[in-house]
Design a protein around this motif. Structure first.
Motif, PDB file in Angstrom:
ATOM      1  N   ARG A  44       0.837  -1.206   0.000  1.00 59.10           N
ATOM      2  CA  ARG A  44       0.000   0.000   0.000  1.00 59.10           C
ATOM      3  C   ARG A  44       0.874   1.258   0.000  1.00 59.10           C
ATOM      4  NH1 ARG A  44      -3.443  -2.927   3.714  1.00 59.10           N
ATOM      5  NH2 ARG A  44      -5.500  -3.294   2.785  1.00 59.10           N
ATOM      6  N   LYS A  45       1.900   1.207   0.809  1.00 60.55           N
ATOM      7  CA  LYS A  45       2.796   2.344   0.930  1.00 60.55           C
ATOM      8  C   LYS A  45       3.482   2.634  -0.400  1.00 60.55           C
ATOM      9  CE  LYS A  45       6.639   3.980   3.771  1.00 60.55           C
ATOM     10  NZ  LYS A  45       7.584   3.640   4.873  1.00 60.55           N
ATOM     11  N   TYR A  46       3.959   1.578  -1.084  1.00 62.51           N
ATOM     12  CA  TYR A  46       4.623   1.742  -2.378  1.00 62.51           C
ATOM     13  C   TYR A  46       3.648   2.256  -3.455  1.00 62.51           C
ATOM     14  CZ  TYR A  46       9.111  -0.338  -1.080  1.00 62.51           C
ATOM     15  OH  TYR A  46      10.344  -0.572  -0.523  1.00 62.51           O
ATOM     16  N   LEU A  47       2.435   1.738  -3.398  1.00 63.06           N
ATOM     17  CA  LEU A  47       1.428   2.166  -4.407  1.00 63.06           C
ATOM     18  C   LEU A  47       1.099   3.650  -4.256  1.00 63.06           C
ATOM     19  CD1 LEU A  47      -0.989  -0.917  -4.333  1.00 63.06           C
ATOM     20  CD2 LEU A  47       0.538  -0.250  -6.204  1.00 63.06           C
ATOM     21  N   ILE A  98     -10.235   7.470  -8.422  1.00 63.67           N
ATOM     22  CA  ILE A  98     -11.619   7.532  -8.909  1.00 63.67           C
ATOM     23  C   ILE A  98     -12.522   7.683  -7.699  1.00 63.67           C
ATOM     24  CG2 ILE A  98     -13.454   6.319 -10.141  1.00 63.67           C
ATOM     25  CD1 ILE A  98     -11.277   4.859 -11.724  1.00 63.67           C
ATOM     26  N   GLU A  99     -13.251   8.821  -7.686  1.00 62.40           N
ATOM     27  CA  GLU A  99     -14.146   9.137  -6.573  1.00 62.40           C
ATOM     28  C   GLU A  99     -13.389   9.141  -5.246  1.00 62.40           C
ATOM     29  OE1 GLU A  99     -17.423   6.458  -6.730  1.00 62.40           O
ATOM     30  OE2 GLU A  99     -18.228   7.285  -8.608  1.00 62.40           O
ATOM     31  N   GLY A 100     -12.141   9.651  -5.287  1.00 64.19           N
ATOM     32  CA  GLY A 100     -11.346   9.809  -4.069  1.00 64.19           C
ATOM     33  C   GLY A 100     -10.629   8.556  -3.601  1.00 64.19           C
ATOM     34  N   LYS A 101     -10.772   7.477  -4.382  1.00 63.38           N
ATOM     35  CA  LYS A 101     -10.129   6.216  -3.988  1.00 63.38           C
ATOM     36  C   LYS A 101      -9.068   5.842  -5.005  1.00 63.38           C
ATOM     37  CE  LYS A 101     -14.122   4.367  -1.499  1.00 63.38           C
ATOM     38  NZ  LYS A 101     -15.068   3.237  -1.379  1.00 63.38           N
ATOM     39  N   LEU A 102      -7.978   5.289  -4.502  1.00 63.03           N
ATOM     40  CA  LEU A 102      -6.868   4.894  -5.363  1.00 63.03           C
ATOM     41  C   LEU A 102      -7.222   3.615  -6.099  1.00 63.03           C
ATOM     42  CD1 LEU A 102      -3.947   5.720  -6.093  1.00 63.03           C
ATOM     43  CD2 LEU A 102      -3.153   4.118  -4.326  1.00 63.03           C
ATOM     44  N   LYS A 103      -7.088   3.678  -7.448  1.00 66.10           N
ATOM     45  CA  LYS A 103      -7.399   2.525  -8.277  1.00 66.10           C
ATOM     46  C   LYS A 103      -6.156   2.108  -9.043  1.00 66.10           C
ATOM     47  CE  LYS A 103     -11.831   2.507  -7.278  1.00 66.10           C
ATOM     48  NZ  LYS A 103     -12.493   1.372  -6.595  1.00 66.10           N
ATOM     49  N   ILE A 104      -6.084   0.793  -9.313  1.00 69.58           N
ATOM     50  CA  ILE A 104      -4.898   0.211  -9.943  1.00 69.58           C
ATOM     51  C   ILE A 104      -5.307  -0.407 -11.261  1.00 69.58           C
ATOM     52  CG2 ILE A 104      -3.051  -1.493  -9.672  1.00 69.58           C
ATOM     53  CD1 ILE A 104      -3.618  -1.244  -6.601  1.00 69.58           C
ATOM     54  N   ASP A 105      -4.491  -0.160 -12.301  1.00 71.36           N
ATOM     55  CA  ASP A 105      -4.749  -0.729 -13.620  1.00 71.36           C
ATOM     56  C   ASP A 105      -4.408  -2.205 -13.568  1.00 71.36           C
ATOM     57  OD1 ASP A 105      -5.045  -1.383 -16.249  1.00 71.36           O
ATOM     58  OD2 ASP A 105      -3.858   0.282 -17.037  1.00 71.36           O
ATOM     59  N   SER A 106      -5.449  -3.030 -13.693  1.00 71.52           N
ATOM     60  CA  SER A 106      -5.252  -4.474 -13.547  1.00 71.52           C
ATOM     61  C   SER A 106      -4.562  -5.100 -14.748  1.00 71.52           C
ATOM     62  CB  SER A 106      -6.599  -5.162 -13.318  1.00 71.52           C
ATOM     63  OG  SER A 106      -7.460  -4.931 -14.426  1.00 71.52           O
TER      64      SER A 106
END
Length: 217
Positions: A184-187, A201-209
């Motif tokens: 989480r820290k690295y992301l 997106i909408e204040g939340k961290l999203k990751i490209d799967s």
């Protein structure tokens, strides 16, 4: 030899009126003679009082009556003719007035009809426009449904592509809590440094799967 007879007696014998006798005397048909201030008609012995005289008088009177009747009839006919003319003139005036009213009414009716026709035309054009639009909508409805399906599919795929950290860790089979915190820290650090594999997106961290993360894992 002369024979003297009074006008009244002559009229009686002949069968005519005294006025007719005096008229004959005036015209010189009968010869007269004054005797002691009295007027007599002079008849000669060879003269005979014609019995046809009454017939002539009657014919004369009849002719006079007929003439008078003709005059009266003519006057009556003229009066009747004038009365008929007056009635005809009155009828003509009434007809003229009626014609004027009809012309006026026709103008009003024509104006009203023109207005109604314009309204009908306008209504027809509006209805045709509505029906044309409706038909176009019906034609394009399958295309719209297809487009909406594609958009929905793309949107679903888009949201499936960008996943949260929790789901990302689960897919990577990260179970240990310390390891989760480290990743989480690295992301978060990578996002701050502008790593395009990460978005909010909408204040939340999203990751490209679709991307790979060996450098973080």
């Amino acid at each position: 030899m002369e024979k003297l007879i009074k006008p009244a007696e002559y009229a009686k014998e002949v069968g005519i009126s005294r006025q007719a006798v005096y008229a004959k005397i005036k015209r010189g048909i009968l010869t007269t003679k004054n005797v002691e201030g009295k007027l007599y008609i002079v008849l000669h012995e060879d003269s005979q009082i014609s019995k046809e005289e009454p017939t002539k008088a009657i014919i004369s009177k009849t002719n006079m009556v007929a003439r008078d009747m003709s005059i009266l009839q003519k006057q009556k006919n003229e009066q009747e003719y004038k009365r008929l003319l007056a009635a005809k003139d009155e009828t003509i005036q009434v007809l003229k007035g009626t014609m004027k009213e009809l012309k006026k009414s026709n103008k009003q009716m024509s104006s009203t009809l023109r207005g109604e026709i314009e309204l009908l035309k306008q209504a027809f054009y509006e209805m045709r426009t509505l029906y044309t639009h409706k038909i176009e909508q019906m034609k394009t409805k399958p295309l719209l449904q297809k487009e909406m399906t594609e958009i929905s599919s793309v949107s679903t795929e888009r949201f499936e592509k960008w996943i949260g950290i929790k789901k990302f860790l689960k897919r990577q089979n990260i179970i240990k809590e310390k390891e989760k915190q480290r990743i989480r820290k690295y992301l978060k650090k990578a996002y701050k440094e502008g790593d395009r594999r990460l978005v909010k997106i909408e204040g939340k961290l999203k990751i490209d799967s679709d991307k790979k993360y060996e450098d973080i894992l």
